[in-house]
Motif scaffolding. Structure first.
Motif, mmCIF file in Angstrom:
data_model
loop_
_atom_site.group_PDB
_atom_site.id
_atom_site.type_symbol
_atom_site.label_atom_id
_atom_site.label_comp_id
_atom_site.label_asym_id
_atom_site.label_seq_id
_atom_site.Cartn_x
_atom_site.Cartn_y
_atom_site.Cartn_z
ATOM 1 N N PHE A 78 0.815 -1.206 0.000
ATOM 2 C CA PHE A 78 0.000 0.000 0.000
ATOM 3 C C PHE A 78 0.852 1.260 0.000
ATOM 4 O O PHE A 78 0.537 2.233 -0.686
ATOM 5 C CB PHE A 78 -0.937 -0.010 1.213
ATOM 6 C CG PHE A 78 -1.951 1.093 1.199
ATOM 7 C CD1 PHE A 78 -2.897 1.181 0.189
ATOM 8 C CD2 PHE A 78 -1.958 2.064 2.188
ATOM 9 C CE1 PHE A 78 -3.832 2.200 0.170
ATOM 10 C CE2 PHE A 78 -2.889 3.085 2.183
ATOM 11 C CZ PHE A 78 -3.832 3.153 1.168
ATOM 12 N N SER A 79 1.937 1.254 0.765
ATOM 13 C CA SER A 79 2.802 2.435 0.820
ATOM 14 C C SER A 79 3.419 2.730 -0.545
ATOM 15 O O SER A 79 3.575 3.898 -0.923
ATOM 16 C CB SER A 79 3.911 2.235 1.863
ATOM 17 O OG SER A 79 4.675 1.084 1.573
ATOM 18 N N THR A 106 -11.519 -7.093 2.452
ATOM 19 C CA THR A 106 -11.756 -5.646 2.429
ATOM 20 C C THR A 106 -10.458 -4.856 2.362
ATOM 21 O O THR A 106 -10.492 -3.645 2.120
ATOM 22 C CB THR A 106 -12.544 -5.204 3.674
ATOM 23 O OG1 THR A 106 -11.783 -5.535 4.850
ATOM 24 C CG2 THR A 106 -13.890 -5.890 3.750
ATOM 25 N N LEU A 107 -9.306 -5.502 2.560
ATOM 26 C CA LEU A 107 -8.031 -4.785 2.493
ATOM 27 C C LEU A 107 -7.675 -4.379 1.069
ATOM 28 O O LEU A 107 -6.745 -3.600 0.863
ATOM 29 C CB LEU A 107 -6.912 -5.656 3.078
ATOM 30 C CG LEU A 107 -6.973 -5.834 4.605
ATOM 31 C CD1 LEU A 107 -5.943 -6.853 5.069
ATOM 32 C CD2 LEU A 107 -6.758 -4.508 5.303
ATOM 33 N N VAL A 108 -8.420 -4.891 0.089
ATOM 34 C CA VAL A 108 -8.216 -4.438 -1.289
ATOM 35 C C VAL A 108 -8.864 -3.062 -1.487
ATOM 36 O O VAL A 108 -8.451 -2.284 -2.346
ATOM 37 C CB VAL A 108 -8.809 -5.463 -2.279
ATOM 38 C CG1 VAL A 108 -8.653 -4.987 -3.718
ATOM 39 C CG2 VAL A 108 -8.129 -6.813 -2.103
ATOM 40 N N MET A 109 -9.870 -2.775 -0.666
ATOM 41 C CA MET A 109 -10.638 -1.531 -0.820
ATOM 42 C C MET A 109 -9.787 -0.267 -0.812
ATOM 43 O O MET A 109 -10.005 0.625 -1.642
ATOM 44 C CB MET A 109 -11.720 -1.466 0.259
ATOM 45 C CG MET A 109 -12.563 -0.200 0.253
ATOM 46 S SD MET A 109 -11.894 1.093 1.323
ATOM 47 C CE MET A 109 -12.329 0.463 2.917
ATOM 48 N N PHE A 127 -0.363 -1.322 -9.410
ATOM 49 C CA PHE A 127 0.879 -1.856 -9.971
ATOM 50 C C PHE A 127 1.712 -2.598 -8.927
ATOM 51 O O PHE A 127 2.213 -3.705 -9.205
ATOM 52 C CB PHE A 127 1.703 -0.725 -10.607
ATOM 53 C CG PHE A 127 3.042 -1.187 -11.134
ATOM 54 C CD1 PHE A 127 3.110 -1.898 -12.322
ATOM 55 C CD2 PHE A 127 4.209 -0.929 -10.434
ATOM 56 C CE1 PHE A 127 4.331 -2.340 -12.812
ATOM 57 C CE2 PHE A 127 5.432 -1.357 -10.917
ATOM 58 C CZ PHE A 127 5.492 -2.066 -12.109
ATOM 59 N N PRO A 128 1.893 -2.077 -7.706
ATOM 60 C CA PRO A 128 2.679 -2.832 -6.717
ATOM 61 C C PRO A 128 2.087 -4.196 -6.392
ATOM 62 O O PRO A 128 2.814 -5.125 -6.036
ATOM 63 C CB PRO A 128 2.665 -1.912 -5.485
ATOM 64 C CG PRO A 128 2.461 -0.545 -6.032
ATOM 65 C CD PRO A 128 1.540 -0.731 -7.201
#
Length: 900
Positions: free
Chosen positions: A265-266, A323-326, A802-803
């Motif tokens: 995410f970062s 939900t962490l894809v959100m 992309f990451p």
């Protein structure tokens, strides 16, 4: 032809212009309220609750499997519920485990895990018990694995194997007068054709099942389970491999799978910040301004994500790893809004007051952001209503996050823009003061509204420069040869997409929810290769049995058992564990006149050769003194072997047959339970659920466009383009080896919402241009207005995910593939195919005399005349209403048009 959007869009623009004035005049609350809410959302962690039970998450709420699971739980709830864990043991060379050293190793492991693997138990099993093994904690039937030492004891002696009292047959071995079902313990079995004795076993399964009893004991059992996970993870043996499987293990691996996207995410945030900075530099903004816009532009989506998680936790909504894809999606959606707002601000007349610039920015950007946010929200809102909890949870979190981001970007980010523009204005004044004397100030403008000439008395500016690259591109698209070529390409694309849709396989299993290196993949392979093909148990609960003291009722119950034993793929009578048969066979050994219930009590109390081991499978009616009055309910187990037909289609067919037999004996309240039945229910419903959800979502998108886009022809063309994009995404996902499952359904809803971003804008802006222009001139102006922000939005969305391309999770990759496809197809449709369709539609309108524009609007009493131009019209003439005393002077200030 006008649509309701012709009226609604006017009020939307008026509302956002008014909002822009309020944000300019009072930026502090618009800035600090979102910040404060984001900090308050931290309180939601106090009520954080995680839900990763896949049997609950990935089957419809009203599915039969949920009822069956509840019945099984109810059967064991009088003893605290049921704990289960399975350990699979294989040879490192995947060969025969009946070799002497190998079988001894399996026997030693079974004994160690049952009696010597301990955890601190703090006296819950007695004050003197500091360390407890599973044997200490176990209650109920704790001898599941006793067949392993018994089998080893007999098999190691060649003469004992052939003893008439020891028959090591499969799936049931016989020791004297007792039977032991080994079908659930042994797999990869080979039978000696001469002796009918088991001669090869490739897989041994150990079962650890117990009643949870009390919360204190349950807590220690869970600690024992966690310690076993760690032991198995670091297990080393010269000849054996060991894996473990349980509900907690599956939940842990599913959770781990979701958490793998967190480190990426970062990188997504950093990539988007750099992209915003780079694209702002293209607009020749001040360096410090670029930095502030890039950092605070991403702050809004981040705060919206935090606010959503926090407040949903606070309201008791469970968290699930999917939900962490959100957050990745919200970063992409939020950055799209940033580009639209910055682009709108760049187009304002810098000679006007800052208040007017902010008001004009909101008037132009607000409707566009509203269209995309509303359609995304509606798409996910449809998903909330789906019966599958995993899909519903994901859609709920994403829907709320999109709505919160919409509010934050039009309040917090616009307030940031106000502060930043004031800072830049002050900086420019200071620089100017250093160079020249102060110029005579202009008369104070109380209210200034920037409008295009096309909204003033019906006058319209000339179209864009016909020699510009966009105009030449539109004339190229207008050429009939170009449009015929595009039609042929579309036909090929639609054919491939249709083929993909028709061939998409419906499949759902745990391997789609875990990482590729998860130990559960080994277990799944063993189950697929051996256990399911050679022997799989189904539990049958009889919750309203007849009076079994009557012989006729005994026969009817045994007939019920026989029905299951004679179904296709059943392993027959030898695979069934039913207390009634054993009791009727052994009751003749008890010489007393106590009757059925008295005999049953004596038999169940007999731990030597009687029925004590069957206690866990019955629930008895007892008098106050403990005397048995009858059987309240009971369960039995039987097995099936699918052989080479072991696949999900066969399992589905078997599940329906089991439920059919149970339904025939409804007067006994019969329920079947199979631990993987929820997969079957998902497979049975996912096709219809997906189709109905997609249809409703598409209808909702069309209605949203009808209410926001002011032209029927524009709505029709955008609808065709949206349908084309979504059919392509779904079909190409199938070709890209993606199965139809709940994850795919989530991404399909996402695709429907995102497809609007690439179609509605072009149609909306095309419509807003005057019909006196040629179709290619109207299109050139629309592309010039919205084309670059669309490219920015698509690029930032790809950068967001992309990451995640470096993640090996199937679940994550389905989202990545969907976003890549919807972005690529969206850009192709928005820049190429939809423009060609609009040109064709425009030509047909002219040919048949139809019209797709709206009459000029009247001036507003409150805010002056609202521009008829679209949110990003490249028509930059302005009209100012300057209030002097009691009169209002109308001035038109033409501005040069850029080349197009």
């Amino acid at each position: 032809m006008k649509s309701p959007g012709a009226v609604i869009s006017l009020y939307i623009r008026q509302f956002f212009r008014w909002t822009g004035v309020q944000v300019y005049r009072h930026p502090a609350p618009f800035f600090w309220i979102p910040v404060t809410l984001s900090f308050l959302a931290v309180l939601g962690l106090l009520r954080f609750y995680e839900e990763n039970r896949i049997w609950y998450l990935y089957s419809p709420e009203k599915a039969d499997s949920h009822f069956e699971h509840a019945v099984a739980n109810e059967f064991f709830n009088d003893r605290g519920g049921k704990f289960w864990l399975e350990v699979t043991i294989t040879a490192k060379d995947m060969d025969n485990l009946l070799r002497r050293d190998y079988l001894d190793g399996v026997d030693s492991l079974a004994e160690f895990l049952q009696y010597n693997f301990t955890v601190p138990c703090n006296g819950v099993k007695g004050e003197n018990k500091v360390e407890c093994s599973f044997s200490d904690l176990c209650s109920g039937q704790c001898n599941d694995n006793q067949v392993i030492p018994l089998f080893n004891l007999i098999y190691r002696n060649a003469s004992s194997r052939l003893h008439p009292n020891f028959r090591l047959t499969y799936p049931t071995m016989h020791l004297y007068n007792d039977e032991y079902y080994v079908g659930e313990h042994f797999a990869g079995v080979k039978i000696d054709p001469n002796t009918n004795v088991i001669s090869r076993v490739k897989v041994v399964v150990l079962y650890f099942r117990t009643d949870s009893q009390t919360p204190e004991i349950s807590s220690v059992i869970n600690e024992w389970e966690r310690s076993l996970f760690d032991y198995v993870e670091h297990f080393e043996h010269p000849t054996l491999n060991m894996t473990v499987n349980s509900d907690a293990m599956i939940a842990r691996e599913v959770r781990t799978n979701g958490l793998t996207c967190v480190p990426f995410f970062s990188f997504s945030v950093a990539a988007v910040v750099i992209f915003i900075f780079a694209t702002n530099s293209r607009e020749h903004f001040v360096f410090s301004h670029n930095v502030v816009m890039a950092i605070l532009g991403i702050a809004g989506p981040l705060m919206a994500t935090g606010t959503t998680f926090g407040f949903l936790f606070l309201f008791g909504v469970p968290f699930n790893s999917i939900t962490l894809v959100m957050p990745f999606l919200i970063i992409g959606v939020g950055c799209d809004d940033v580009f639209i707002i910055i682009h709108a601000m760049r187009k304002t007349d810098k000679t006007e007051s800052l208040e007017d610039q902010i008001a004009e920015t909101m008037e132009e950007a607000g409707p566009s952001i509203t269209v995309t946010s509303a359609t995304n929200c509606l798409s996910f809102a449809i998903g909330i209503a789906t019966p599958t909890p995993a899909i519903s949870l994901f859609c709920l979190y994403t829907c709320i996050a999109v709505a919160v981001d919409f509010v934050y970007q039009l309040t917090f980010f616009v307030a940031v823009l106000v502060y930043e523009e004031k800072r830049l204005e002050k900086m420019r004044k200071e620089e100017k003061r250093e160079k020249v004397d102060l110029e005579t100030p202009r008369p104070k403008q109380i209210l200034s509204v920037q409008n295009s000439i096309r909204s003033c008395a019906g006058a319209h500016p000339p179209p864009a420069n016909p020699n510009g690259i966009v105009s030449r591109y539109c004339r190229f698209l207008k050429d009939w040869r170009t449009r015929v070529t595009l039609l042929l390409i579309l036909c090929g694309y639609w054919t491939a997409s249709y083929y993909g849709c028709k061939t998409m396989e419906i499949k759902m299993d745990t391997t789609n929810l875990i990482m590729k290196d998860s130990p559960l993949n080994n277990i799944a392979w063993i189950y697929e290769r051996f256990l399911w093909s050679e022997g799989q148990l189904v539990l049958v609960f009889v919750n309203n049995p007849p009076d079994l003291s009557k012989e006729q009722n005994q026969h009817e119950v045994l007939e019920l058992v026989n029905r299951f034993e004679t179904l296709p793929y059943s392993m027959g009578k030898n695979s069934t564990s039913i207390w009634l048969r054993s009791f009727l066979y052994q009751s003749s050994l008890y010489h007393n006149n106590k009757g059925f219930n008295g005999l049953l009590q004596e038999w169940l109390d007999d731990t030597e050769g009687g029925g004590a081991r069957w206690n866990d499978m019955l629930r008895l009616k007892k008098a106050e003194n403990g005397t048995i009055l009858g059987v309240n309910k009971f369960m039995f187990a039987t097995a099936c072997a699918m052989g080479d037909d072991a696949n999900w289609a066969t399992r589905e067919r078997l599940q329906k047959q089991w439920r059919g037999v149970a339904h025939e004996y409804a007067h006994f309240n019969v329920t079947v339970f199979q631990s993987y039945s929820f997969y079957i229910d998902q497979l049975d419903s996912i096709g219809g659920t997906t189709m109905s959800t997609v249809v409703w979502a598409a209808i909702t998108m069309d209605l949203a466009c009808l209410l926001m886009i002011p032209g029927i022809n524009s709505i029709l063309t955008s609808t065709i383009a949206m349908a084309s994009i979504n059919v392509g995404v779904f079909g190409l996902l199938s070709i890209w080896k993606v199965n139809l499952d709940p994850i795919t359904m989530c991404t399909t809803l996402m695709s429907i919402g995102f497809s609007v971003d690439f179609t509605a804008h072009i149609s909306y802006h095309y419509y807003r241009n005057p019909t006196s222009w040629t179709t290619d001139e109207r299109l050139a102006d629309a592309l010039k207005s919205i084309g670059w922000p669309m490219i920015q939005a698509a690029s930032s969305t790809v950068l967001c995910v992309f990451p995640l391309m470096f993640n090996t999770s199937y679940m994550i990759w389905v989202f990545v593939k969907t976003i890549l496809l919807v972005t690529l197809l969206g850009i192709l449709h928005g820049i190429i195919f939809l423009p060609a369709l609009l040109l064709t539609s425009g030509d047909l309108n002219r040919l048949f005399g139809a019209s797709d524009n709206v009459a000029p609007e009247k001036k507003s009493d409150k805010l002056g005349e609202i521009s008829q131009t679209s949110s990003f019209s490249s028509t930059n003439s302005e009209t100012a209403l300057v209030k002097k005393d009691d009169s209002t002077e109308l001035k038109t200030m033409p501005q040069e048009r850029g080349s197009g």
